[in-house]
Design a protein around this motif. Structure first.
Motif, PDB file in Angstrom:
ATOM      1  N   GLN A  32      17.766 -19.845 -13.931  1.00  0.00           N
ATOM      2  CA  GLN A  32      17.844 -19.587 -12.489  1.00  0.00           C
ATOM      3  C   GLN A  32      18.752 -18.408 -12.187  1.00  0.00           C
ATOM      4  O   GLN A  32      19.753 -18.175 -12.859  1.00  0.00           O
ATOM      5  CB  GLN A  32      18.367 -20.839 -11.779  1.00  0.00           C
ATOM      6  N   ARG A  33      18.374 -17.626 -11.179  1.00  0.00           N
ATOM      7  CA  ARG A  33      19.226 -16.568 -10.653  1.00  0.00           C
ATOM      8  C   ARG A  33      19.848 -17.110  -9.376  1.00  0.00           C
ATOM      9  O   ARG A  33      19.142 -17.615  -8.494  1.00  0.00           O
ATOM     10  CB  ARG A  33      18.393 -15.321 -10.353  1.00  0.00           C
ATOM     11  N   GLU A  35      21.290 -16.842  -5.882  1.00  0.00           N
ATOM     12  CA  GLU A  35      21.205 -15.905  -4.768  1.00  0.00           C
ATOM     13  C   GLU A  35      22.029 -16.389  -3.582  1.00  0.00           C
ATOM     14  O   GLU A  35      22.444 -17.546  -3.508  1.00  0.00           O
ATOM     15  CB  GLU A  35      19.743 -15.768  -4.322  1.00  0.00           C
ATOM     16  N   ILE A 151      26.912 -18.056 -18.203  1.00  0.00           N
ATOM     17  CA  ILE A 151      26.724 -17.084 -17.142  1.00  0.00           C
ATOM     18  C   ILE A 151      27.537 -15.834 -17.461  1.00  0.00           C
ATOM     19  O   ILE A 151      28.558 -15.908 -18.130  1.00  0.00           O
ATOM     20  CB  ILE A 151      27.146 -17.688 -15.785  1.00  0.00           C
ATOM     21  N   LEU A 212      27.867 -13.106  -5.343  1.00  0.00           N
ATOM     22  CA  LEU A 212      26.433 -13.313  -5.514  1.00  0.00           C
ATOM     23  C   LEU A 212      25.662 -12.126  -4.954  1.00  0.00           C
ATOM     24  O   LEU A 212      26.157 -11.424  -4.078  1.00  0.00           O
ATOM     25  CB  LEU A 212      26.014 -14.603  -4.794  1.00  0.00           C
ATOM     26  N   PRO A 213      24.426 -11.900  -5.433  1.00  0.00           N
ATOM     27  CA  PRO A 213      23.730 -12.689  -6.446  1.00  0.00           C
ATOM     28  C   PRO A 213      24.222 -12.373  -7.857  1.00  0.00           C
ATOM     29  O   PRO A 213      24.828 -11.337  -8.096  1.00  0.00           O
ATOM     30  CB  PRO A 213      22.272 -12.258  -6.274  1.00  0.00           C
ATOM     31  N   ILE A 214      23.983 -13.301  -8.773  1.00  0.00           N
ATOM     32  CA  ILE A 214      24.326 -13.084 -10.176  1.00  0.00           C
ATOM     33  C   ILE A 214      23.078 -13.300 -11.020  1.00  0.00           C
ATOM     34  O   ILE A 214      22.144 -13.981 -10.594  1.00  0.00           O
ATOM     35  CB  ILE A 214      25.456 -14.018 -10.646  1.00  0.00           C
ATOM     36  N   ALA A 215      23.077 -12.713 -12.207  1.00  0.00           N
ATOM     37  CA  ALA A 215      21.924 -12.765 -13.097  1.00  0.00           C
ATOM     38  C   ALA A 215      21.606 -14.199 -13.527  1.00  0.00           C
ATOM     39  O   ALA A 215      22.317 -15.130 -13.197  1.00  0.00           O
ATOM     40  CB  ALA A 215      22.160 -11.872 -14.303  1.00  0.00           C
ATOM     41  N   GLN A 216      20.571 -14.314 -14.300  1.00  0.00           N
ATOM     42  CA  GLN A 216      20.099 -15.626 -14.725  1.00  0.00           C
ATOM     43  C   GLN A 216      21.195 -16.395 -15.470  1.00  0.00           C
ATOM     44  O   GLN A 216      21.994 -15.823 -16.192  1.00  0.00           O
ATOM     45  CB  GLN A 216      18.878 -15.490 -15.626  1.00  0.00           C
ATOM     46  N   ILE A 217      21.180 -17.701 -15.286  1.00  0.00           N
ATOM     47  CA  ILE A 217      22.088 -18.589 -16.017  1.00  0.00           C
ATOM     48  C   ILE A 217      21.261 -19.334 -17.053  1.00  0.00           C
ATOM     49  O   ILE A 217      20.050 -19.524 -16.879  1.00  0.00           O
ATOM     50  CB  ILE A 217      22.781 -19.579 -15.066  1.00  0.00           C
ATOM     51  N   HIS A 218      21.903 -19.732 -18.108  1.00  0.00           N
ATOM     52  CA  HIS A 218      21.168 -20.392 -19.203  1.00  0.00           C
ATOM     53  C   HIS A 218      21.858 -21.679 -19.608  1.00  0.00           C
ATOM     54  O   HIS A 218      23.067 -21.713 -19.827  1.00  0.00           O
ATOM     55  CB  HIS A 218      21.034 -19.440 -20.399  1.00  0.00           C
TER      56      HIS A 218
END
Length: 220
Positions: A32-33, A35, A151, A212-218
């Motif tokens: 998820q990114r 936002e 992140i 925010l926004p921040i790049a994808q989290i894993h």
């Protein structure tokens, strides 16, 4: 504070650093990114307010939405016993006072930031983070096992002493069982000013404000 934690590992890749996000609310998904929440998704009165439109035209974070757009839930503070005596539910009142206290803190902190520290990132558009979830003062936030996400954030992400986030409304009782709701304007202003100035308390609780926004989290 919101229900999120980040952990800085000290690893840097150029001008970024790797952090870990503990999803206490269980609202995030792998990949998820994160936002900003558009004002159109807030309740009408809030999304159309001058406060939101002038200060946060691009939207707010989940943390910001929690305090700006909290749905009113009316509670029954009074109840009756079998003898028809009226009892006051003090716990329900305390819970509401604490929520109102948090709102007043966020409002004053934001206004002080706008007036004296406009270069600092707003808490209303940030993901609140910590550098060490195991540190004293943050352990209670890890009481239950939650999803852990990796992140990436800029290595110049600013940090502040979260121990200054106090004051505001307070429900106090004296030795004669008398109650009052107290509010110190000057104290709350001073706490906000110290927070944004980068001062530290005797027991600091370091928190980062990730914009925010921040790049994808894993998911880890």
């Amino acid at each position: 504070m919101d229900g999120s934690l980040l952990r800085y590992t000290g690893q840097k890749e150029g001008e970024i650093m790797k952090l870990y996000h503990i999803d206490r609310l269980g609202t995030l998904k792998d990949g998820q990114r994160i936002e900003l929440i558009p004002l159109s998704e807030l309740s009408g009165p809030v999304g159309k307010s001058r406060f939101a439109r002038q200060l946060f035209p691009e939207g707010v974070s989940h943390h910001g939405a929690q305090y700006l757009d909290t749905e009113s839930v009316y509670k029954q503070f009074f109840g009756r016993t079998n003898n028809n005596l009226e009892l006051f539910n003090i716990k329900a009142l305390v819970d509401d006072v604490e929520l109102s206290c948090s709102k007043s803190i966020e409002l004053v902190f934001e206004l002080v930031r706008q007036r004296y520290f406009p270069e600092k990132p707003s808490r209303m558009t940030s993901l609140c983070a910590v550098d060490n979830p195991e540190a004293r003062g943050w352990r209670s936030l890890k009481a239950d096992e939650k999803q852990l996400f990796e992140i990436i954030a800029p290595d110049n992400t600013p940090s502040f002493d979260g121990a200054f986030l106090r004051g505001g409304l307070a429900l106090n009782r004296d030795s004669f069982e008398n109650w009052k709701i107290d509010f110190s304007i000057s104290e709350l202003f001073d706490l906000a000013y110290a927070y944004w100035s980068g001062e530290s308390t005797d027991s600091p609780q370091c928190e980062y404000l990730v914009q925010l926004p921040i790049a994808q989290i894993h998911l880890v």
